[in-house]
Design a protein around this motif. Structure first.
Motif, short mmCIF file in Angstrom:
data_model
loop_
_atom_site.label_atom_id
_atom_site.label_comp_id
_atom_site.label_asym_id
_atom_site.label_seq_id
_atom_site.Cartn_x
_atom_site.Cartn_y
_atom_site.Cartn_z
N ASN A 1 0.76 -1.24 0.03
CA ASN A 1 -0.02 0.04 -0.01
C ASN A 1 0.81 1.34 -0.03
O ASN A 1 1.63 1.40 0.97
N GLY A 2 0.78 2.14 -1.18
CA GLY A 2 1.41 3.33 -1.20
C GLY A 2 1.49 4.26 0.12
O GLY A 2 0.22 4.36 0.53
N GLN A 3 2.52 4.68 0.46
CA GLN A 3 2.73 5.56 1.79
C GLN A 3 3.30 6.85 1.34
O GLN A 3 4.66 6.88 1.48
N ILE A 4 2.70 7.83 0.64
CA ILE A 4 3.31 9.14 0.15
C ILE A 4 3.99 9.77 1.38
O ILE A 4 5.26 10.43 1.33
N ASP A 5 3.42 9.95 2.75
CA ASP A 5 4.10 10.43 3.53
C ASP A 5 5.38 9.93 4.11
O ASP A 5 6.11 10.69 4.46
N LYS A 6 5.37 8.64 4.14
CA LYS A 6 6.51 7.95 4.45
C LYS A 6 7.70 8.27 3.39
O LYS A 6 8.79 8.41 3.56
N ALA A 7 7.23 8.17 2.24
CA ALA A 7 8.10 8.54 1.01
C ALA A 7 8.72 9.98 1.23
O ALA A 7 9.82 9.95 1.04
N LYS A 8 8.02 10.94 1.62
CA LYS A 8 8.16 12.29 1.72
C LYS A 8 9.16 12.45 2.69
O LYS A 8 10.32 13.11 2.45
N ALA A 9 9.03 11.69 4.03
CA ALA A 9 9.75 11.79 4.93
C ALA A 9 11.21 11.21 4.69
O ALA A 9 12.28 11.81 5.25
N LEU A 10 11.16 10.24 4.24
CA LEU A 10 12.47 9.52 3.56
C LEU A 10 13.10 10.40 2.67
O LEU A 10 14.63 10.39 2.81
N LEU A 11 12.55 11.01 1.75
CA LEU A 11 13.35 11.90 0.90
C LEU A 11 13.95 13.00 1.66
O LEU A 11 15.10 13.43 1.39
N GLU A 12 13.22 13.53 2.54
CA GLU A 12 13.70 14.81 3.62
C GLU A 12 15.05 14.28 4.26
O GLU A 12 15.81 14.70 4.46
N GLU A 13 14.76 12.99 4.81
CA GLU A 13 16.07 12.22 5.76
C GLU A 13 17.38 12.24 4.76
O GLU A 13 18.32 12.43 5.26
N ALA A 14 16.96 11.93 3.58
CA ALA A 14 18.14 11.66 2.72
C ALA A 14 18.70 12.70 2.10
O ALA A 14 19.70 12.76 1.47
N GLY A 15 17.94 14.09 2.19
CA GLY A 15 18.44 15.21 1.64
C GLY A 15 18.59 15.22 0.18
O GLY A 15 19.13 15.70 -0.65
N TYR A 16 17.38 14.67 -0.48
CA TYR A 16 17.11 14.71 -1.89
C TYR A 16 17.19 16.16 -2.34
O TYR A 16 16.26 16.86 -1.88
N ASP A 17 17.78 16.38 -3.31
CA ASP A 17 17.89 17.51 -3.95
C ASP A 17 17.29 17.99 -5.32
O ASP A 17 17.61 18.85 -5.94
N GLY A 18 16.36 17.15 -5.52
CA GLY A 18 15.80 17.32 -6.86
C GLY A 18 16.28 16.68 -8.31
O GLY A 18 15.95 16.92 -9.19
N THR A 19 17.36 15.80 -7.87
CA THR A 19 18.12 15.35 -8.98
C THR A 19 16.96 14.51 -9.84
O THR A 19 16.02 13.87 -9.59
N PRO A 20 17.00 14.83 -11.07
CA PRO A 20 15.74 14.07 -11.93
C PRO A 20 15.93 12.44 -12.01
O PRO A 20 16.87 11.97 -12.02
N VAL A 21 14.85 12.19 -12.15
CA VAL A 21 14.71 10.58 -12.27
C VAL A 21 14.07 10.29 -13.58
O VAL A 21 12.88 10.51 -13.83
N VAL A 22 14.86 9.72 -14.26
CA VAL A 22 14.62 9.36 -15.79
C VAL A 22 14.17 7.84 -15.96
O VAL A 22 14.71 6.84 -15.38
N ILE A 23 12.77 7.90 -16.21
CA ILE A 23 11.88 6.49 -16.06
C ILE A 23 11.82 6.32 -17.70
O ILE A 23 11.18 6.89 -18.38
N MET A 24 12.15 4.95 -17.96
CA MET A 24 12.16 4.40 -19.31
C MET A 24 10.53 3.72 -19.23
O MET A 24 10.21 3.08 -18.44
N ALA A 25 10.01 4.21 -20.52
CA ALA A 25 8.51 4.11 -20.54
C ALA A 25 8.31 3.32 -22.02
O ALA A 25 8.31 4.01 -22.81
N PRO A 26 7.96 2.02 -22.02
CA PRO A 26 7.74 1.51 -23.28
C PRO A 26 6.21 1.88 -23.70
O PRO A 26 5.32 2.28 -22.85
#
Length: 516
Positions: free
Chosen positions: A337-362
């Motif tokens: 089950n997706g947990q957006i709040d948990k994901a946001k907290a993990l990104l804050e803890e990691a210090g995510y700086d907005g680096t682009p995430v390239v997703i390959m999509a067929p």
């Protein structure tokens, strides 16, 4: 649409009188070397023209195919003897030298073979039909590896072909399997033709998965690529093609109630879908960011977008598969089950700086189109800077091995699926190879899992293996080795004038015949 279908089907014209099975596979075939890629379409091509030393039946028993074997009392020496009547498509006999060369090429690159080779002291030719493998410790991994059904199956090739380094594509397609590759008719991504190998001698046992007799009952098989799935379904309805390997779930109502079309799930165990992150570059070189991505995605959203009908899917956190003996669901509470709040907290803890995430999509393979879209949407909600990179599936399959930085043509995420029949242990399960750049696409580096895989191979009981698999599940989820997205079963459809399609995790075309 009719004009496009007619253009595609013109490619399937055959000599008058030939019994020809015309099929639409999951995608067009472009990569023809089954050792160089884990793509299912190339694996299926491999089963058409090559053969394997061992097979696996529907009870998961390892059975002789090209060869039988004997084991020494100490469990360290395996002697393999080729059965009579084996020939290459050019008429030359299959020899032990060919098989040893083929095993060695496979071992250069395969995720099961690499750890296996640490337990192999020597592979030696005894005579033209016999070779032996000397182990430094008893292990079940030798037979499991040589009977591996998928991603990558150890197909046998002539020595001169098998001596091609595994990093380079072969340029000669001579096998000993039940069909011959008609190379002069091959149009990459559009059409593949195979003819019955008249000198192939099938085993005399009933066919079962990749084991038993491969009795070909047609003159030709043609794989035809359609521009879209609706065109393929229309071609099946009109009788212009005979078989569709994967019917998109949203188009099932068009064929399910047709009196002249049979719809069935040929692989009852089904598949699991997942996404893979690139550990080599930011932001997924950070464990917390990988966890954030997994936490952000809701499996229910993925399964609804991909399948829709709960009859064909289930959510599952087990990397080795719910329903499989090693199917532990550690992490279920935040993996399913997706947990957006948990994901946001993990990104804050990691210090995510907005680096682009390239997703390959067929854009062209129905069973992998929805996942990147759902993943991209979930990651954006969590705060990721997402960039979608659209391409056809065969391009994506080729790009999987690209280790360049995402800013230089590489990637951060792609999604795919694997069959559950081969995913139930840490060797058949391709994503669980964690030896860094030597691993499969994504290149996770987790020495603890690598060590546990070897312990699994040397374990003396099922209970010991289950305990090891449970620990692997825990580490793999915590480290973000792979993001499970759920399990599903894929229906196939065919003209009811045809019968004999086998229940199997691999789509095979022996045993198939036209009624009457």
């Amino acid at each position: 649409m009719a004009g496009v279908a007619a253009a595609a089907l013109t490619l399937g014209a055959t000599a008058a009188g030939a019994e020809t099975l015309r099929v639409v596979m999951q995608s067009g075939l472009r990569i023809t070397d089954p050792i160089m890629t884990t793509a299912f379409i190339t694996r299926d091509h491999g089963y058409m023209i090559y053969d394997t030393l061992l097979g696996v039946d529907s009870d998961f028993n390892i059975r002789p195919q090209m060869a039988d074997w004997e084991v020494s009392e100490d469990g360290k020496t395996y002697t393999f003897t080729l059965r009579d009547g084996l020939k290459w498509h050019d008429g030359a006999p299959v020899t032990a030298e060919d098989c040893v060369a083929s095993i060695k090429r496979w071992a250069e690159i395969d995720g099961t073979a690499k750890p296996l080779m640490t337990m192999v002291d020597a592979i030696e030719v005894v005579d033209n039909s016999t070779f032996k493998v000397e182990l430094n410790t008893p292990t079940t991994l030798l037979l499991a590896g040589l009977s591996k059904m998928s991603s990558r199956a150890p197909f046998m090739m002539p020595k001169r072909v098998a001596e091609t380094p595994a990093s380079e594509p072969i340029d000669e397609y001579i096998g000993s399997g039940p069909f011959v590759f008609v190379e002069d008719e091959f149009q990459p991504g559009i059409k593949v033709a195979y003819e019955k190998f008249e000198d192939y001698v099938p085993r005399d046992e009933p066919p079962s998965w990749t084991a038993g007799g491969k009795d070909v009952k047609v003159d030709r098989v043609e794989w035809l690529t359609m521009p879209d799935q609706m065109t393929a379904v229309s071609a099946l309805q009109s009788g212009e093609v005979d078989f569709i390997q994967q019917v998109p779930f949203d188009l099932l109502p068009l064929v399910e109630n047709a009196s002249d079309i049979k719809v069935d799930v040929l692989d009852p165990l089904g598949a699991w879908t997942y996404f893979r992150m690139n550990w080599l570059y930011p932001p997924f070189d950070n464990k917390l960011v990988r966890q954030a991505a997994i936490a952000a995605v809701d499996q229910n959203d993925v399964m609804q977008a991909l399948v829709g009908n709960p009859k064909y899917y289930q959510t599952c956190a087990a990397i080795m598969g719910c329903g499989n003996v090693n199917g532990d669901e550690y992490g279920k509470e935040w993996v399913v089950n997706g947990q957006i709040d948990k994901a946001k907290a993990l990104l804050e803890e990691a210090g995510y700086d907005g680096t682009p995430v390239v997703i390959m999509a067929p854009t062209d393979l129905a069973m992998v189109v929805p996942q990147p879209i759902v993943i991209g949407d979930a990651l954006r909600k969590a705060g990721f800077n997402v960039q979608m990179k659209m391409m056809d599936w065969q391009t994506l399959a080729a790009q999987q091995s690209n280790q360049n930085a995402p800013s230089e043509g590489g990637w951060n995420i792609f999604s795919t699926y694997s069959i559950l029949a081969t995913s139930g242990d840490p060797f058949g399960n391709t994503p669980l190879s964690t030896d860094g750049r030597e691993s499969w696409a994504g290149w996770p580096d987790v020495p603890e899992i690598s060590a546990l895989r070897l312990d699994y191979a040397k374990a003396s009981s099922v209970e010991e293996q289950k305990a090891i698999a449970k620990e692997i599940q825990k580490i793999a989820i915590e480290e973000g080795v792979v993001g499970p997205l759920g399990q599903f079963r894929i229906p196939a459809a065919w003209n009811s004038d045809w019968s004999g399609f086998l229940k199997s995790p691999i789509t095979v075309f022996w045993n198939v015949s036209k009624n009457g």
